[in-house]
Motif scaffolding. Structure first.
Motif, PDB file in Angstrom:
ATOM      1  N   SER A  41       0.821  -1.193  -0.076  1.00 40.47           N
ATOM      2  CA  SER A  41       0.130   0.186  -0.033  1.00 40.47           C
ATOM      3  C   SER A  41       0.705   1.118   0.163  1.00 40.47           C
ATOM      4  CB  SER A  41      -0.928  -0.077   1.231  1.00 40.47           C
ATOM      5  OG  SER A  41      -0.105   0.244   2.362  1.00 40.47           O
ATOM      6  N   CYS A  42       2.052   1.331   0.500  1.00 40.75           N
ATOM      7  CA  CYS A  42       3.165   2.174   0.529  1.00 40.75           C
ATOM      8  C   CYS A  42       3.592   2.696  -0.827  1.00 40.75           C
ATOM      9  CB  CYS A  42       4.117   1.968   1.341  1.00 40.75           C
ATOM     10  SG  CYS A  42       3.678   1.923   3.068  1.00 40.75           S
ATOM     11  N   LEU A  43       3.266   1.944  -1.801  1.00 40.95           N
ATOM     12  CA  LEU A  43       3.563   2.066  -3.481  1.00 40.95           C
ATOM     13  C   LEU A  43       3.492   3.509  -3.996  1.00 40.95           C
ATOM     14  CD1 LEU A  43       5.369   0.541  -5.673  1.00 40.95           C
ATOM     15  CD2 LEU A  43       3.337  -0.161  -6.608  1.00 40.95           C
ATOM     16  N   GLY A  44       2.295   4.171  -3.337  1.00 40.07           N
ATOM     17  CA  GLY A  44       1.932   5.418  -3.718  1.00 40.07           C
ATOM     18  C   GLY A  44       2.764   6.623  -3.528  1.00 40.07           C
ATOM     19  N   LEU A  45       3.785   6.306  -2.471  1.00 48.31           N
ATOM     20  CA  LEU A  45       4.850   7.207  -2.125  1.00 48.31           C
ATOM     21  C   LEU A  45       5.771   7.529  -3.376  1.00 48.31           C
ATOM     22  CD1 LEU A  45       5.599   5.925   1.288  1.00 48.31           C
ATOM     23  CD2 LEU A  45       4.648   8.115   0.996  1.00 48.31           C
ATOM     24  N   LEU A  46       5.897   6.368  -4.054  1.00 45.18           N
ATOM     25  CA  LEU A  46       6.729   6.552  -5.195  1.00 45.18           C
ATOM     26  C   LEU A  46       6.431   7.053  -6.525  1.00 45.18           C
ATOM     27  CD1 LEU A  46       8.673   3.182  -4.801  1.00 45.18           C
ATOM     28  CD2 LEU A  46       9.581   5.427  -4.168  1.00 45.18           C
ATOM     29  N   PHE A  47       4.888   7.476  -6.337  1.00 47.42           N
ATOM     30  CA  PHE A  47       4.219   7.920  -7.473  1.00 47.42           C
ATOM     31  C   PHE A  47       4.929   9.091  -8.428  1.00 47.42           C
ATOM     32  CE2 PHE A  47       0.752  10.330  -9.632  1.00 47.42           C
ATOM     33  CZ  PHE A  47       0.483   9.607 -10.624  1.00 47.42           C
ATOM     34  N   PRO A  48       5.500  10.033  -7.610  1.00 46.29           N
ATOM     35  CA  PRO A  48       5.891  11.163  -8.286  1.00 46.29           C
ATOM     36  C   PRO A  48       7.498  10.909  -8.774  1.00 46.29           C
ATOM     37  CG  PRO A  48       6.261  11.649  -5.882  1.00 46.29           C
ATOM     38  CD  PRO A  48       5.119  10.394  -6.248  1.00 46.29           C
ATOM     39  N   VAL A  49       8.026   9.813  -8.301  1.00 48.97           N
ATOM     40  CA  VAL A  49       9.404   9.319  -8.866  1.00 48.97           C
ATOM     41  C   VAL A  49       8.994   8.662 -10.213  1.00 48.97           C
ATOM     42  CG1 VAL A  49      11.082   7.674  -8.680  1.00 48.97           C
ATOM     43  CG2 VAL A  49      10.261   8.922  -6.424  1.00 48.97           C
ATOM     44  N   PHE A  50       8.058   7.777 -10.196  1.00 46.55           N
ATOM     45  CA  PHE A  50       7.753   7.053 -11.630  1.00 46.55           C
ATOM     46  C   PHE A  50       7.077   8.042 -12.475  1.00 46.55           C
ATOM     47  CE2 PHE A  50       6.871   3.322  -8.535  1.00 46.55           C
ATOM     48  CZ  PHE A  50       8.175   2.821  -8.888  1.00 46.55           C
ATOM     49  N   ILE A  51       6.733   9.243 -12.093  1.00 47.18           N
ATOM     50  CA  ILE A  51       6.213  10.249 -13.170  1.00 47.18           C
ATOM     51  C   ILE A  51       7.230  10.808 -13.820  1.00 47.18           C
ATOM     52  CG2 ILE A  51       5.047  12.651 -13.205  1.00 47.18           C
ATOM     53  CD1 ILE A  51       2.969  10.466 -13.108  1.00 47.18           C
ATOM     54  N   LEU A  52       8.362  11.263 -12.809  1.00 47.26           N
ATOM     55  CA  LEU A  52       9.544  11.939 -13.474  1.00 47.26           C
ATOM     56  C   LEU A  52      10.360  11.018 -14.407  1.00 47.26           C
ATOM     57  CD1 LEU A  52      10.818  13.645 -10.238  1.00 47.26           C
ATOM     58  CD2 LEU A  52       9.893  14.890 -12.451  1.00 47.26           C
ATOM     59  N   ILE A  53      10.472   9.612 -14.051  1.00 51.37           N
ATOM     60  CA  ILE A  53      11.231   8.722 -14.797  1.00 51.37           C
ATOM     61  C   ILE A  53      10.452   8.585 -16.301  1.00 51.37           C
ATOM     62  CG2 ILE A  53      11.650   6.207 -15.246  1.00 51.37           C
ATOM     63  CD1 ILE A  53      12.241   6.291 -12.447  1.00 51.37           C
ATOM     64  N   ASN A  54       9.082   8.541 -16.207  1.00 52.20           N
ATOM     65  CA  ASN A  54       8.477   8.323 -17.398  1.00 52.20           C
ATOM     66  C   ASN A  54       8.385   9.516 -18.344  1.00 52.20           C
ATOM     67  OD1 ASN A  54       7.207   5.482 -17.853  1.00 52.20           O
ATOM     68  ND2 ASN A  54       6.676   5.727 -15.662  1.00 52.20           N
ATOM     69  N   ILE A  55       8.438  10.741 -17.534  1.00 55.39           N
ATOM     70  CA  ILE A  55       8.510  11.996 -18.374  1.00 55.39           C
ATOM     71  C   ILE A  55       9.865  11.945 -19.236  1.00 55.39           C
ATOM     72  CG2 ILE A  55       8.887  14.646 -18.148  1.00 55.39           C
ATOM     73  CD1 ILE A  55       6.721  14.589 -16.012  1.00 55.39           C
ATOM     74  N   SER A  56      10.884  11.631 -18.580  1.00 57.37           N
ATOM     75  CA  SER A  56      12.251  11.512 -19.173  1.00 57.37           C
ATOM     76  C   SER A  56      12.179  10.587 -20.606  1.00 57.37           C
ATOM     77  CB  SER A  56      13.342  10.788 -18.163  1.00 57.37           C
ATOM     78  OG  SER A  56      13.235  11.783 -16.957  1.00 57.37           O
ATOM     79  N   PHE A  57      11.541   9.446 -20.058  1.00 60.12           N
ATOM     80  CA  PHE A  57      11.291   8.611 -21.467  1.00 60.12           C
ATOM     81  C   PHE A  57      10.664   9.190 -22.365  1.00 60.12           C
ATOM     82  CE2 PHE A  57      12.319   4.675 -18.474  1.00 60.12           C
ATOM     83  CZ  PHE A  57      13.314   3.994 -19.270  1.00 60.12           C
ATOM     84  N   PHE A  58       9.598   9.979 -22.090  1.00 60.40           N
ATOM     85  CA  PHE A  58       8.678  10.556 -23.111  1.00 60.40           C
ATOM     86  C   PHE A  58       9.444  11.363 -24.020  1.00 60.40           C
ATOM     87  CE2 PHE A  58       5.440  13.716 -24.626  1.00 60.40           C
ATOM     88  CZ  PHE A  58       4.628  13.012 -25.226  1.00 60.40           C
ATOM     89  N   ILE A  59      10.380  12.371 -23.286  1.00 61.42           N
ATOM     90  CA  ILE A  59      11.094  13.365 -23.933  1.00 61.42           C
ATOM     91  C   ILE A  59      12.163  12.466 -24.872  1.00 61.42           C
ATOM     92  CG2 ILE A  59      12.950  14.999 -23.694  1.00 61.42           C
ATOM     93  CD1 ILE A  59      11.443  15.763 -21.161  1.00 61.42           C
ATOM     94  N   PHE A  60      12.627  11.317 -24.442  1.00 57.22           N
ATOM     95  CA  PHE A  60      13.718  10.582 -25.019  1.00 57.22           C
ATOM     96  C   PHE A  60      13.005  10.304 -26.566  1.00 57.22           C
ATOM     97  CE2 PHE A  60      15.377   6.298 -26.071  1.00 57.22           C
ATOM     98  CZ  PHE A  60      16.920   6.682 -26.523  1.00 57.22           C
ATOM     99  N   TRP A  61      11.910   9.602 -26.198  1.00 53.20           N
ATOM    100  CA  TRP A  61      11.196   9.036 -27.374  1.00 53.20           C
ATOM    101  C   TRP A  61      10.768  10.046 -28.495  1.00 53.20           C
ATOM    102  CZ3 TRP A  61      12.872   4.426 -28.090  1.00 53.20           C
ATOM    103  CH2 TRP A  61      12.726   3.531 -26.915  1.00 53.20           C
TER     104      TRP A  61
END
Length: 368
Positions: A41-61
């Motif tokens: 249930s604590c996985l939500g704490l990492l939500f902003p981290v995964f958002i930032l990582i996927n933004i980086s991937f989006f820019i890369f693609w």
């Protein structure tokens, strides 16, 4: 070389898909019951981290092979609601109507541990100048010693509020208090009893002109982190060495999971109070000690609107210590209210929390 290039692209895409999956898992982790699966249930704490990582991937693609950016875009679309809840952007800056309430919620950390500077207390001065109609206070405290903040000193600052209610919360030996100061009559107050040594909630009935509204002021279970734990967390952020992160993460996650499980029961109790309210106008506020992407927040917010999501902008970080950059203070309102200019006010740093305030007015709902 071409085949090697394709292999690298496919490998990067596979990693991207993994992080998209992790982002979605964290976005929907509020549906995991912490008292049954506390760690997950604590996985939500990492939500902003995964958002930032996927933004980086989006820019890369977009730069390398724009068609593959569609995968990340679909991932973002699948958790649009959670992204908007976590970091809303509201361009409208319309002024609130004249007939509205200003509500202020503030965890005051005992008015900065009851300190006076040249006979004054900045937190009390802030409240006095806020011109709020209703002030909900968590970690309320006072001293009998005139060298510190006394009840008389509080009332001198808040004399514009003729109605007040102060309640002890937690178990019998707890000295933790919650308070409400109001320009409108407080008809009743009830401490909501749930298992907690130091935390609790209070439900009030307020008479606001021709309406009676339900107000619930909350200070939910803290994350049980000691000063030493917070230092460990800060060291992990400043110097993320592998062994330090591994041992520190295990300790912190265990404590966060335990507190999350306790808050789950508290959240259900509060939700039951909301659904059983005999009044159609409802305000729920306070220190939830949990992020917008959490089981606690989801359960309490059922059937309500979040004032910051509706009228605020940005992360709205409300806890200002040890680099715990989260919004854990909230104002929730019933759907027949409309929020304006909800603000987490960073102008005062005398508590470990920033105050959150907004204007709210009655809203005529359109018939279905």
């Amino acid at each position: 070389m071409k085949s090697l290039g394709r292999l690298i692209i496919h490998l990067i895409l596979a990693i991207n898909v993994l992080f998209i999956a992790l982002m979605l898992l964290s976005a929907y982790s509020p549906y995991i019951e912490p008292d049954k699966h506390p760690i997950q249930s604590c996985l939500g704490l990492l939500f902003p981290v995964f958002i930032l990582i996927n933004i980086s991937f989006f820019i890369f693609w977009i730069i390398v092979q724009y068609k593959l950016a569609l995968f990340t875009f679909i991932g973002f679309a699948c958790c649009y609601t959670q992204i908007r809840t976590y970091i809303p952007v509201n361009f409208s800056n319309s002024d609130p109507p004249k007939e509205c309430l200003k509500v202020l919620s503030y965890n005051v950390m005992g008015f900065n541990n009851l300190k006076l500077t040249k006979g004054e207390n900045p937190i009390l001065a802030y409240m006095k100048d806020s011109k709020a109609d209703i002030i909900c206070i968590q970690e309320y405290a006072y001293s009998q010693d005139k060298r510190y903040v006394t009840q008389k000193k509080i009332e001198q600052y808040l004399q514009a509020y003729p109605y007040k209610n102060i309640q002890n919360i937690g178990e019998k030996e707890s000295t933790n208090k919650i308070a409400c100061y109001s320009k409108y009559p407080i008809l009743s107050s009830t401490v909501l009893r749930y298992k907690s040594a130091y935390n609790g909630s209070v439900r009030y009935e307020l008479k606001v002109k021709n309406d009676t509204l339900t107000l619930i002021n909350n200070h939910l279970e803290s994350n049980k982190l000691t000063k030493e734990d917070k230092v460990i967390y800060e060291e992990m952020i400043n110097s993320p060495e592998a062994q330090k992160v591994k041992s520190g993460s295990k300790l912190l996650i265990t404590k966060l999971a335990e507190a999350s499980a306790i808050r789950a029961l508290q959240a259900r109790k509060i939700h039951n109070e909301i659904t059983s309210s005999k009044h159609k106008y409802i305000i729920v506020c306070g220190d939830f000690n949990d992020t917008p992407i959490s089981y606690t927040h989801r359960i309490i917010a059922k059937g309500l609107k979040e004032a910051f999501t509706e009228s605020g902008t940005g992360l709205g970080i409300s806890y200002n210590q040890n680099k715990f950059f989260f919004r854990i203070d909230n104002i929730l309102i019933s759907k027949n209210f409309k929020a304006y200019k909800c603000t987490v006010d960073h102008s005062i740093k005398d508590s470990d929390h920033y105050p959150i305030w907004c204007y709210i007015s009655k809203q005529q709902l359109k018939p279905i």
